[in-house]
Design an enzyme around this catalytic site. Structure first.
Site, PDB file in Angstrom:
ATOM      1  N   TRP A 129       1.718  -0.685  -6.650  1.00 49.39           N
ATOM      2  CA  TRP A 129       2.566   0.111  -5.767  1.00 49.39           C
ATOM      3  C   TRP A 129       2.044   0.040  -4.328  1.00 49.39           C
ATOM      4  CZ3 TRP A 129       5.332   4.993  -7.709  1.00 49.39           C
ATOM      5  CH2 TRP A 129       5.545   4.955  -9.098  1.00 49.39           C
ATOM      6  N   HIS A 130       1.367  -1.018  -3.974  1.00 50.64           N
ATOM      7  CA  HIS A 130       0.699  -1.083  -2.680  1.00 50.64           C
ATOM      8  C   HIS A 130       1.284  -2.179  -1.789  1.00 50.64           C
ATOM      9  CE1 HIS A 130      -3.189   0.904  -4.469  1.00 50.64           C
ATOM     10  NE2 HIS A 130      -2.169   1.731  -4.389  1.00 50.64           N
ATOM     11  N   GLY A 131       2.604  -2.315  -1.775  1.00 48.43           N
ATOM     12  CA  GLY A 131       3.244  -3.365  -0.991  1.00 48.43           C
ATOM     13  C   GLY A 131       3.099  -3.137   0.504  1.00 48.43           C
TER      14      GLY A 131
END
Length: 640
Positions: A571-573
């Site tokens: 979830w670290h785009g």
């Protein structure tokens, strides 16, 4: 915050003794004037500042600007729901609700195309769809980037020293250590949560010390890159509630700040521009109701509405949303826009390119009955928390101990030569950069239906901080409802697999040395041809008797296959509207202004030109604080 007292009725469980929650602006107003659809927006409303997205950074920007002198009128447009007082958001123990089928509508998934590097499978990237964005639905894991991460951005005013005031400004930090680099009194409460499983934490500490790692008071001081610590959380120590950006920056202001307006359940079609001058000037946006499903082939139920902005438009759609808004507005690469049928306004081929993420593994291990875990909570999400959990446990995320890790010289020597060369170039000069971050979660994150009711687990999260692979995200049509073309790029570089294989071996050795660990969960770990292990705990057993597993070539092949089959997004785009020179594929300059336009900024994780070895919520909050300063300068107003 000082350690709590030991609960004598449940040995090994540490409950933090906190006073009853005091009346707070977080809970003081239950009838807030937040518009729930575009049709409810007053036709006369034409704000000074229009924020297209209501996520983490947007909440910070709006909250800071709303208190400026003179005060501008602000409208925040959010695709998802209002998060105020939603127990799925505010209660830390509920965070796995967001991962369940049929979960509350606080996120959506964007599917990637099938990848040969992942064994032909697609990846699904979750995107927060709620006021407060990722800060409302994440795992609340407080992790800071390394100082050299920001220095490597090479953008004026964005080096670590210049950003330290912004990093401190949002914090109300209640941790151990000297605290010199941390802030007190800011909006975001950071503490240890209302409960800890003290026995498991001590066993983990014993295991990593035996493995040769240091345990420090604060591994988030911007300079520590290889140590473990008692982990901190975005949980307010006083209320034991999640510290999300919307509850901390927006909701307390709305009752008293008539200049702040929030519009939820509304999707941005495109930015509108005036072309009266040589440079297109952003003057507003077209908006439509958010679709019932996250993506749709059907057209919007009504024609787009127009909302005009008098002074400034700020795009805050996140790494997967902001580039799509820009492309639908005619800002992007020529080939992409032509294929999608969107007339080009500004040629910026960097829009939607250079997508970066962290690569995540989640192997699981079974624990014995001496450990209190979150398994009862997570297995009862549909019926609510059970009545027999310890007081305060719902005020915890079960992430109590973890570390930033780098390979030892001996470990590095066993990795491929191509990776060793890359490591010496990218990591050796920067000892503050962790190759990976690992933290055990005291629960099974998968389904519990195949295990006895009182089973207890630890899922050990491991993610690599600086993958070399790059992806991209682009529109396929002018419709705001259409699914984009997305290639996450996971493991497309051969340099990204060795760190995951090494990291798995490290966490496996850690769990082999944990006294309460029974063994590996079948299906949650590789099945090695020869490197099998037995978890025997005879009387007098200590971690010192454990010797590292030796892996054969066949074991290595099995591990690589397992990694490719199981790697996930973290979830670290970031990086899809990068802050760098235009000729280098940049989309915004150091003041976050979109190249080739006027009165248009981007403020979210998409502007990060390089990765950060941390959970990204901390950087998103910092970007919000920095963007508020830059927006105030542009508007000629003064931050309070």
């Amino acid at each position: 915050m000082a350690d709590g007292e030991m609960d004598t009725e449940r040995p090994g469980i540490n409950i933090i003794k906190t006073p009853p929650p005091l009346p707070s602006p977080l809970l003081s107003n239950t009838n807030m004037p937040i518009y729930t659809s575009p049709s409810h927006l007053p036709a006369s409303l034409s704000p000074d500042v229009l924020l297209l997205g209501g996520g983490t950074a947007a909440s910070v920007v709006a909250g800071r600007l709303a208190r400026c002198t003179p005060a501008p009128t602000i409208l925040v447009v959010e695709a998802g729901d209002n998060n105020q007082h939603d127990a799925h958001v505010t209660s830390p123990g509920n965070y796995m609700q967001h991962q369940q089928p049929g979960a509350p509508r606080l996120k959506r998934y964007v599917s990637t195309r099938a990848s040969e590097f992942l064994g032909g499978r697609q990846a699904a990237l979750p995107v927060a769809q709620s006021l407060g964005g990722g800060s409302s639905v994440n795992f609340m894991m407080y992790t800071r980037a390394s100082g050299s991460d920001y220095d490597a951005w090479e953008a004026a005013g964005w080096d670590a020293q210049a950003l330290l005031p912004c990093l401190k400004k949002f914090e109300d930090w209640h941790g151990e250590g000297d605290g010199e680099t941390h802030g007190r009194g800011g909006p975001i409460g950071v503490g240890y949560g209302g409960w800890r499983e003290e026995r498991l934490m001590l066993q983990l500490e014993e295991a990593v010390v035996e493995m040769g790692y240091d345990v420090v008071a604060d591994a988030n001081d911007l300079k520590t890159g290889n140590a473990f610590q008692k982990w901190m959380k975005y949980i307010d120590p006083a209320t034991q509630m999640r510290s999300d950006a919307a509850h901390r920056y927006l909701h307390p202001l709305i009752p008293t700040h008539e200049n702040l307006h929030i519009l939820c359940n509304t999707t941005v079609s495109r930015v509108l521009f005036s072309t009266d001058s040589l440079v297109p000037r952003a003057v507003g946006a077209e908006i439509v109701p958010s679709p019932a499903e996250h993506f749709s082939t059907e057209p919007p139920p009504s024609p787009p509405q127009t909302v005009l902005a008098k002074k400034l438009v700020i795009v805050c759609g996140g790494a997967l949303g902001s580039p799509l808004i820009l492309e639908r507005s005619g800002i992007g690469g020529t080939a992409v826009l032509q294929q999608a049928g969107v007339p080009q306004l500004v040629d910026l081929p960097g829009v939607g390119e250079a997508y970066q993420d962290h690569n995540l593994l989640l192997p699981a291990f079974e624990l014995d009955s001496t450990i209190q875990t979150h398994d009862k909570i997570f297995s009862s999400l549909s019926t609510g928390p059970p009545s027999d959990i310890p007081t305060g446990q719902m005020g915890s995320n079960a992430l109590d101990f973890g570390g930033k890790i780098r390979p030892s010289p001996a470990q590095l020597s066993r990795m491929p030569e191509t990776f060793q060369q890359y490591y010496h170039e990218a990591f050796t000069p920067h000892p503050d950069k962790p190759l990976a971050i690992t933290i055990p979660i005291a629960a099974l994150l998968a389904g519990h239906e195949n295990f006895p009711p009182d089973s207890r687990f630890a899922t050990v999260a491991l993610f690599t901080g600086y993958p070399v692979s790059r992806g991209r995200v682009h529109i396929l049509s002018p419709s705001a409802y259409a699914h984009p073309e997305l290639d996450a790029g996971f493991l497309s570089s051969e340099l990204d697999v060795p760190p995951l294989m090494w990291g798995y071996k490290v966490l496996r050795e850690m769990m082999r040395r944990v006294r309460s660990c029974i063994g590996e969960v079948a299906g949650g770990n590789p099945v090695f041809p020869s490197a099998k292990v037995r978890y025997e705990r005879p009387e007098g057993w200590t971690p010192a008797v454990v010797r590292d597993v030796v892996y054969t070539d066949e074991d290595e092949k099995e591990l690589e296959c397992w990694v490719r089959a199981n790697v996930l997004t973290t979830w670290h785009g970031l990086g899809t509207c990068a802050m760098k020179a235009r000729e280098d594929g940049g989309v915004v300059d150091a003041k976050l202004r979109v190249y080739g336009t006027e009165a248009l900024m981007v403020a979210d994780m998409s502007i990060a030109p390089g990765n950060v070895g941390s959970n990204t919520n901390n950087t998103a909050l910092m970007i919000g604080e920095k963007a508020a300063i830059l927006a105030a300068e542009y508007l000629g107003i003064e931050l309070s």
